[in-house]
Design a protein around this motif. Structure first.
Motif, PDB file in Angstrom:
ATOM      1  N   MET A  43       0.822  -1.094   0.066  1.00 21.55           N
ATOM      2  CA  MET A  43       0.000   0.064   0.047  1.00 21.55           C
ATOM      3  C   MET A  43       0.920   1.267  -0.141  1.00 21.55           C
ATOM      4  SD  MET A  43      -3.277  -1.069   2.744  1.00 21.55           S
ATOM      5  CE  MET A  43      -3.809   0.479   2.181  1.00 21.55           C
ATOM      6  N   ASP A  44       0.667   2.455  -0.699  1.00 19.16           N
ATOM      7  CA  ASP A  44       1.080   3.417  -0.727  1.00 19.16           C
ATOM      8  C   ASP A  44       1.188   3.985   0.759  1.00 19.16           C
ATOM      9  OD1 ASP A  44       0.911   3.196  -3.395  1.00 19.16           O
ATOM     10  OD2 ASP A  44      -0.564   4.860  -3.871  1.00 19.16           O
ATOM     11  N   GLU A  45       2.630   4.732   0.941  1.00 18.40           N
ATOM     12  CA  GLU A  45       2.904   5.130   2.335  1.00 18.40           C
ATOM     13  C   GLU A  45       2.648   6.628   2.391  1.00 18.40           C
ATOM     14  OE1 GLU A  45       6.647   5.193   5.388  1.00 18.40           O
ATOM     15  OE2 GLU A  45       7.058   4.359   3.602  1.00 18.40           O
ATOM     16  N   LEU A  46       1.892   6.866   3.476  1.00 13.86           N
ATOM     17  CA  LEU A  46       1.744   8.313   3.877  1.00 13.86           C
ATOM     18  C   LEU A  46       3.075   9.144   4.504  1.00 13.86           C
ATOM     19  CD1 LEU A  46      -0.162  10.752   4.060  1.00 13.86           C
ATOM     20  CD2 LEU A  46      -1.099   9.766   6.214  1.00 13.86           C
ATOM     21  N   ILE A  47       3.576   9.948   3.857  1.00 10.32           N
ATOM     22  CA  ILE A  47       4.657  10.515   4.263  1.00 10.32           C
ATOM     23  C   ILE A  47       4.543  11.806   4.966  1.00 10.32           C
ATOM     24  CG2 ILE A  47       6.800  11.685   3.330  1.00 10.32           C
ATOM     25  CD1 ILE A  47       6.300  10.093   0.724  1.00 10.32           C
ATOM     26  N   ALA A  48       3.584  12.542   4.549  1.00  9.29           N
ATOM     27  CA  ALA A  48       3.196  13.945   5.346  1.00  9.29           C
ATOM     28  C   ALA A  48       1.952  14.473   4.896  1.00  9.29           C
ATOM     29  CB  ALA A  48       4.427  14.987   4.867  1.00  9.29           C
ATOM     30  N   THR A  67      -4.094  36.596  -5.911  1.00  2.00           N
ATOM     31  CA  THR A  67      -3.397  35.159  -6.120  1.00  2.00           C
ATOM     32  C   THR A  67      -2.362  35.209  -5.019  1.00  2.00           C
ATOM     33  OG1 THR A  67      -3.763  35.289  -8.658  1.00  2.00           O
ATOM     34  CG2 THR A  67      -2.117  33.866  -7.777  1.00  2.00           C
ATOM     35  N   HIS A  68      -2.207  34.246  -4.438  1.00  6.95           N
ATOM     36  CA  HIS A  68      -1.247  33.931  -3.306  1.00  6.95           C
ATOM     37  C   HIS A  68      -0.173  32.934  -3.534  1.00  6.95           C
ATOM     38  CE1 HIS A  68      -0.075  34.748   1.002  1.00  6.95           C
ATOM     39  NE2 HIS A  68      -0.102  33.427   1.071  1.00  6.95           N
ATOM     40  N   GLU A  69       0.987  33.124  -3.172  1.00  5.85           N
ATOM     41  CA  GLU A  69       1.930  32.201  -3.374  1.00  5.85           C
ATOM     42  C   GLU A  69       2.717  31.651  -1.941  1.00  5.85           C
ATOM     43  OE1 GLU A  69       6.382  30.580  -5.233  1.00  5.85           O
ATOM     44  OE2 GLU A  69       5.420  32.614  -5.672  1.00  5.85           O
ATOM     45  N   ASP A  70       3.014  30.549  -1.388  1.00 12.13           N
ATOM     46  CA  ASP A  70       3.568  30.537   0.065  1.00 12.13           C
ATOM     47  C   ASP A  70       4.018  29.078  -0.076  1.00 12.13           C
ATOM     48  OD1 ASP A  70       4.651  30.960   2.428  1.00 12.13           O
ATOM     49  OD2 ASP A  70       2.676  31.688   3.236  1.00 12.13           O
ATOM     50  N   TRP A  71       4.832  28.816   1.106  1.00 10.14           N
ATOM     51  CA  TRP A  71       5.585  27.415   1.559  1.00 10.14           C
ATOM     52  C   TRP A  71       4.691  27.105   2.752  1.00 10.14           C
ATOM     53  CZ3 TRP A  71       8.920  24.365  -1.044  1.00 10.14           C
ATOM     54  CH2 TRP A  71       9.595  24.786  -1.922  1.00 10.14           C
ATOM     55  N   TYR A  72       4.310  26.006   2.927  1.00 10.31           N
ATOM     56  CA  TYR A  72       3.618  25.623   4.108  1.00 10.31           C
ATOM     57  C   TYR A  72       4.102  24.436   4.909  1.00 10.31           C
ATOM     58  CZ  TYR A  72       0.033  28.387   2.168  1.00 10.31           C
ATOM     59  OH  TYR A  72      -0.829  29.699   1.572  1.00 10.31           O
ATOM     60  N   PRO A  73       4.260  24.456   6.372  1.00 12.26           N
ATOM     61  CA  PRO A  73       4.923  23.217   6.973  1.00 12.26           C
ATOM     62  C   PRO A  73       4.038  22.049   6.673  1.00 12.26           C
ATOM     63  CG  PRO A  73       3.976  24.744   8.502  1.00 12.26           C
ATOM     64  CD  PRO A  73       4.005  25.401   7.063  1.00 12.26           C
ATOM     65  N   LEU A  74       4.849  20.846   6.867  1.00  6.21           N
ATOM     66  CA  LEU A  74       4.208  19.659   6.897  1.00  6.21           C
ATOM     67  C   LEU A  74       4.265  18.706   8.170  1.00  6.21           C
ATOM     68  CD1 LEU A  74       5.432  18.486   2.999  1.00  6.21           C
ATOM     69  CD2 LEU A  74       2.956  19.337   3.955  1.00  6.21           C
ATOM     70  N   ASN A  75       3.367  18.074   8.441  1.00  8.06           N
ATOM     71  CA  ASN A  75       3.414  17.150   9.822  1.00  8.06           C
ATOM     72  C   ASN A  75       3.727  15.749   9.172  1.00  8.06           C
ATOM     73  OD1 ASN A  75       2.561  19.469  11.115  1.00  8.06           O
ATOM     74  ND2 ASN A  75       0.221  18.740  10.468  1.00  8.06           N
ATOM     75  N   GLY A  76       4.308  14.976  10.114  1.00  9.56           N
ATOM     76  CA  GLY A  76       4.787  13.514   9.581  1.00  9.56           C
ATOM     77  C   GLY A  76       5.190  12.770  10.852  1.00  9.56           C
ATOM     78  N   LYS A  77       6.383  11.961  10.791  1.00  8.95           N
ATOM     79  CA  LYS A  77       6.798  10.995  11.598  1.00  8.95           C
ATOM     80  C   LYS A  77       7.823  11.807  12.230  1.00  8.95           C
ATOM     81  CE  LYS A  77       6.283   6.672   9.016  1.00  8.95           C
ATOM     82  NZ  LYS A  77       6.925   5.616   8.382  1.00  8.95           N
ATOM     83  N   GLN A  78       8.269  12.886  11.904  1.00 11.17           N
ATOM     84  CA  GLN A  78       9.337  13.735  12.566  1.00 11.17           C
ATOM     85  C   GLN A  78       8.800  14.458  13.545  1.00 11.17           C
ATOM     86  OE1 GLN A  78      12.626  13.177  11.756  1.00 11.17           O
ATOM     87  NE2 GLN A  78      11.907  11.582  10.261  1.00 11.17           N
ATOM     88  N   GLY A  79       7.432  14.854  13.326  1.00 11.67           N
ATOM     89  CA  GLY A  79       6.948  15.950  14.329  1.00 11.67           C
ATOM     90  C   GLY A  79       5.850  16.911  13.456  1.00 11.67           C
ATOM     91  N   ASP A  80       4.990  17.730  14.302  1.00 12.12           N
ATOM     92  CA  ASP A  80       4.366  18.533  13.553  1.00 12.12           C
ATOM     93  C   ASP A  80       5.045  19.756  12.993  1.00 12.12           C
ATOM     94  OD1 ASP A  80       1.972  17.314  14.223  1.00 12.12           O
ATOM     95  OD2 ASP A  80       1.560  18.440  16.127  1.00 12.12           O
ATOM     96  N   GLY A  81       4.952  19.917  11.640  1.00 13.73           N
ATOM     97  CA  GLY A  81       5.794  21.054  11.123  1.00 13.73           C
ATOM     98  C   GLY A  81       7.092  20.733  10.880  1.00 13.73           C
ATOM     99  N   LEU A  82       7.755  19.377  11.164  1.00 11.07           N
ATOM    100  CA  LEU A  82       8.960  19.286  10.896  1.00 11.07           C
ATOM    101  C   LEU A  82       9.227  18.101   9.947  1.00 11.07           C
ATOM    102  CD1 LEU A  82       9.956  18.750  14.813  1.00 11.07           C
ATOM    103  CD2 LEU A  82      10.322  20.692  13.416  1.00 11.07           C
ATOM    104  N   GLU A  83       8.342  18.078   8.921  1.00  6.45           N
ATOM    105  CA  GLU A  83       8.516  16.758   7.992  1.00  6.45           C
ATOM    106  C   GLU A  83       8.990  17.459   6.612  1.00  6.45           C
ATOM    107  OE1 GLU A  83       9.049  13.142   7.252  1.00  6.45           O
ATOM    108  OE2 GLU A  83       7.941  13.587   8.887  1.00  6.45           O
ATOM    109  N   GLY A  84       8.924  19.016   6.676  1.00  8.73           N
ATOM    110  CA  GLY A  84       9.370  19.535   5.401  1.00  8.73           C
ATOM    111  C   GLY A  84       8.238  20.591   5.045  1.00  8.73           C
TER     112      GLY A  84
END
Length: 273
Positions: free
Chosen positions: A138-143, A158-175
């Motif tokens: 099964m496909d693995e959930l990364i973030a 029109t808005h452009e931005d980078w948004y933090p990702l949650n994952g195994k590393q912690g909230d906002g620490l996956e990239g």
């Protein structure tokens, strides 16, 4: 003693039923009956409730539309023995959309995928997940992350931005993931924005998705400020500088920077790193 009165009565009834000219309105359906009107009004109300279409008294329905450009992501870890093959799944309201897979994208996948979707009333967030496509499992959930749609977008910018990702590393620490969003209100057919999947509101991934109840009455769309149009000459000059980048992405970034050529080039250079 047998009476013939019942037979005579039945013959008289047959003459009244079967003989004589039919009325002018016999077997004619009245298209303006109350039942048809009520069904039509119920159908319009259901469409308005499900798709956010503001149905006016005359003219085509007005539909709220959200465009999301999923440009790229920068992840902190590559899970597995080989480079990951990431793709993105986005939920807007009760509909789910997917990007294509970036083969061997690893920690720096790029999609440059533009998604056009309907924005139901009361929905002001989107839910996003990044998966690693697997061949035999099964496909693995990364973030994953919840993103609140910026008020500037709902105001027509029109808005452009980078948004933090949650994952195994912690909230906002996956990239982080790079998105470009825009919003508009106008006449459109519901069928022109088909979702990839439609699922019940039971949630997916590690976080349960919210349920968005339809409001009792639709809110009028916010007034959109006028924005100077992007000229074809500006767009062509930047497209020649970035021939390998999707034209829709270049246009979205140019609009996000208000037609500023230098700022657009800087943003595209960052996306190309």
């Amino acid at each position: 003693m047998t009476s013939t009165m019942p037979n005579d009565t039945n013959e008289e009834r047959r003459r009244r039923v079967l003989l004589g000219p039919l009325p002018a309105g016999f077997l004619r359906a009245d298209a303006t009956s109350d039942g048809v009107d009520s069904d039509y009004e119920a159908a319009l109300a259901l469409q308005q409730q499900l798709y956010g279409a503001a149905v006016p008294q005359s003219g085509p329905p007005m539909t709220a539309r959200l465009s999301v450009t999923i440009a790229q992501a920068k992840l902190v870890k590559n899970y597995g023995l080989t480079r990951m093959d990431p793709y993105v799944r986005v939920r807007v309201g009760h509909c789910i959309y997917e990007t294509h897979t970036d083969p061997s994208g690893g920690k720096t996948p790029r999609w440059n995928k533009v998604i056009h979707c309907l924005l139901p009333p009361g929905v002001n967030t989107i839910y996003l997940e990044i998966f690693d496509e697997c061949s035999f499992t099964m496909d693995e959930l990364i973030a994953w992350t919840h993103i609140t749609i910026p008020q500037a977008v709902l105001n027509g910018e029109t808005h452009e931005d980078w948004y933090p990702l949650n994952g195994k590393q912690g909230d906002g620490l996956e990239g982080m993931i790079n998105l470009v969003m825009s919003y508009s209100v106008g006449p459109a057919a519901v069928a022109s924005f088909p979702p990839v999947l439609v699922v019940p509101s039971t949630g997916m991934g590690y976080a349960a998705m919210p349920v968005y109840p339809a409001p009792q009455a639709p809110h009028p769309p916010p007034a959109q400020p006028t924005q100077p149009p992007v000229t074809a000459e500006q767009l062509q000059q930047i497209e020649e500088m970035f021939p390998s980048m999707d034209k829709e992405v270049i246009k979205s970034v140019l609009e996000a920077n208000g037609g500023n050529k230098d700022a657009t080039i800087n943003s595209l250079l960052q996306m190309s790193e």
